[in-house]
Design an enzyme around this catalytic site. Sequence first.
Site, PDB file in Angstrom:
ATOM      1  N   GLU A 168       0.835  -1.203   0.000  1.00 26.90           N
ATOM      2  CA  GLU A 168       0.000   0.000   0.000  1.00 26.90           C
ATOM      3  C   GLU A 168       0.869   1.252   0.000  1.00 26.90           C
ATOM      4  O   GLU A 168       0.578   2.233  -0.691  1.00 26.90           O
ATOM      5  CB  GLU A 168      -0.950  -0.009   1.214  1.00 26.90           C
ATOM      6  CG  GLU A 168      -2.034  -1.086   1.138  1.00 26.90           C
ATOM      7  CD  GLU A 168      -1.544  -2.485   1.504  1.00 26.90           C
ATOM      8  OE1 GLU A 168      -0.399  -2.602   2.003  1.00 26.90           O
ATOM      9  OE2 GLU A 168      -2.298  -3.461   1.304  1.00 26.90           O
ATOM     10  N   HIS A 198     -12.053  -6.401   7.267  1.00 30.30           N
ATOM     11  CA  HIS A 198     -12.763  -6.208   5.999  1.00 30.30           C
ATOM     12  C   HIS A 198     -14.034  -5.398   6.216  1.00 30.30           C
ATOM     13  O   HIS A 198     -14.973  -5.491   5.428  1.00 30.30           O
ATOM     14  CB  HIS A 198     -13.108  -7.561   5.347  1.00 30.30           C
ATOM     15  CG  HIS A 198     -11.906  -8.396   5.015  1.00 30.30           C
ATOM     16  ND1 HIS A 198     -11.237  -9.116   5.957  1.00 30.30           N
ATOM     17  CD2 HIS A 198     -11.236  -8.568   3.854  1.00 30.30           C
ATOM     18  CE1 HIS A 198     -10.205  -9.736   5.396  1.00 30.30           C
ATOM     19  NE2 HIS A 198     -10.181  -9.423   4.119  1.00 30.30           N
TER      20      HIS A 198
END
Lengths: 334, 410
Positions: A57, A126
């Site tokens: 990321e 999530h």
Amino acid sequence: MTMIQALRSAMNVMLERDSNTVIYGQDVGYFGGVFRCTDGLQAKYGKTRVFDAPISEGGIVGTAVGMAAYGLRPVVEIQFADYFYPATDQIVSEAARLRYRSAGDFSAPLTIRMPCGGGIYGGQTHSQSPEAFFTHVCGLRTVMPSNPIDAKGLLIASIENDDPVIFLEPKRLYNGPFDGHHDRPVVPWSKHPMGEVPEGYYTTPLDKAAVFRPGADLTVLTYGTMVWVSEAAAKETGIDAEIIDLRTLWPLDLETIVASVNKTGRCVVVHEATKTSGFGAELAALVQEHCFYHLEAPIERVCGFDTPYPHAQEWAYFPGPDRVGAAFKRAMER
Amino acid sequence: MSQSKPLSLHVPEPSGRPGCKTDFSYLQVSPAGSVRRPPIDVLPSETGDLASTMIRVLDDDGNAVGPWAPDLDRETLRFGLRTMMKTRIFDARMVIAQRQKKLSFYMTSLGEEAIGTAHSLALKDGDMNFPTYRQQSLLMAREYPMKDMICQLLSNEADPMKGRQLPVMYSVREKGFFTISGNLATQYPQAVGWAMASAIKGDTKIASAWIGDGATAESDFYTALTFAHVYNAPVILNVVNNQWAISTFQHIAGGESVTFATRGVGTGIASLRVDGNDFLAVYAASCWAAERTRGGHGPALIEWVTYRAGPHSTSDDPSRYRPADDWSWFPLGDPIARLRRHLTNKGWWSDEEHDKVQAELEAEVLAAQKEAEQHGTLIDGRVPSAATMFEDVYKDMPEHLRQQRQQLGV
């Protein structure tokens, strides 16, 4: 269109319109994204415009900052908002400050897409709603759509915007609106008017909230999935709530908020994110500051609890229509 | 069953601490001219030896020897020496200005002047450096006006950064010098991204990334290497190994019994290890790397071996953690003294000329300082208006910042 198709359409439009638009992220290229948001784009525009990235990321956002400094308009994806943390330094220290610290010598016109939110049994990593991490950072714009029409218009506006934009996509809304009634079948976007998305180019302005449901009794400040939950709560309690979908969290449309609260005299803030120091605290403070003499009851906040997002306890955690409705009633009774 | 001995934690230490002498044998210095010069399209896996030996051109007598000896003309070499001297004189002068409280903070590059100076000569206009706070020689080599640098250092009314940045955090786009950030290593993946953009657009420009030995421990270092390798990005990845990260010896950064250049080989990047105090070696290796990346043969990593001769910053006192005379024992010497000797050997420089140039440059720096101070200093409070504090956060000022500016009454 579903929200997925609407987002894909926005990216398709911008790839077509602006040769400086590039799209990349983990599984974004050949495969078309784990949520299918970039399906077919690599085949159409080629590997130098839409491509797969390493699982990094910090690298994805860091290279995007460099590309933006060169003059491109990168649209990068972080697979889940829960995984933006390794890119925090590049987002906060670099993308957000590039223009300021260089006095405009360099800027970072990039868009970072992140699927966010819960209600999908996503568990701890999530389901998070990390918007407050971004709204606290000066130099960033934070955006979250609640339906396909806005999703496309806001994404095109975000890509075109010369400031760095954090574009949060409630994955619970990808295929259809969700009002928190997990026991009922979900209606697809094809059966909802907001699924009727225009082909081609259009934008939804980044600094305008939408009055999602006009009402007279109280004002609901919300965004993302909670727009639909709040609508269900209004219906089920019979309280005539004016639901404001902020759409852009920061910098926000204060005018619409103040006009509504001054009209209704009551305010309920609803978000999925954890309560303490969540974005709702900023909203409550703004309303208190600007609408103090019009308020007839304390500002209510309905939020996720101050715990990590659990798995088995999904529906006890998720602020559903019952919890939101109870807050509506409290606000009316005070 | 054998009895296990108790394990122990290994914490690396420098051999030299205050009051004793550093054993520099850990450096593995190769004789000048002894390291081969591969073709620019060499396979990364075939650069292992180049990453663990040391490319050097100038021998102990100041002669240029071996396959890396570049063919540089008299004027370029004299410009190089002059630029290094200018950088050093500028640094010394700014330390004095900091002591006089005219500016709040400064960082010298004493002993590292050759790297940015010679590297800059190998780049073309339009290429972009992503520097740290110790590559001021890049700006000196590109002849960026010292007056503008000093205005930034003074945060005065003519500061190009409008007083928003700590001194030395320059940004000079037109000179290929990316805005410096206080956050270490962040510029490394950004440089790779800039290079990827150049490749995406089919451009011919390359990026040059800069990092110190200590900051290679940041995750962005490895991230950048991975992306540079994966996308064959046209970027030169410079690691300036000056042996020290503030008080921390480079072994704590992971340099014990391994070089930083070998990390490049491990990630599939052609890598060199070069004498950073050898102007000719720096120029030759930079040209090699620039040609390689510009030719589309992939990125290159270069570890520049040098020594941070001065304090880390004006807030640092190195005598508390390393020998006071450490630099005088450093085997690679002083970059200015070494190029001076080479030029003198060739009859292109003399002691008289050196003194004359030194005096000229001192006057030049002083004049620039005087000119800059006309726009104010930190002491006299002639800083950019507080109203400008709210500008450039976003492209257009949003309503909440307008209101905050109004509340400040400016």
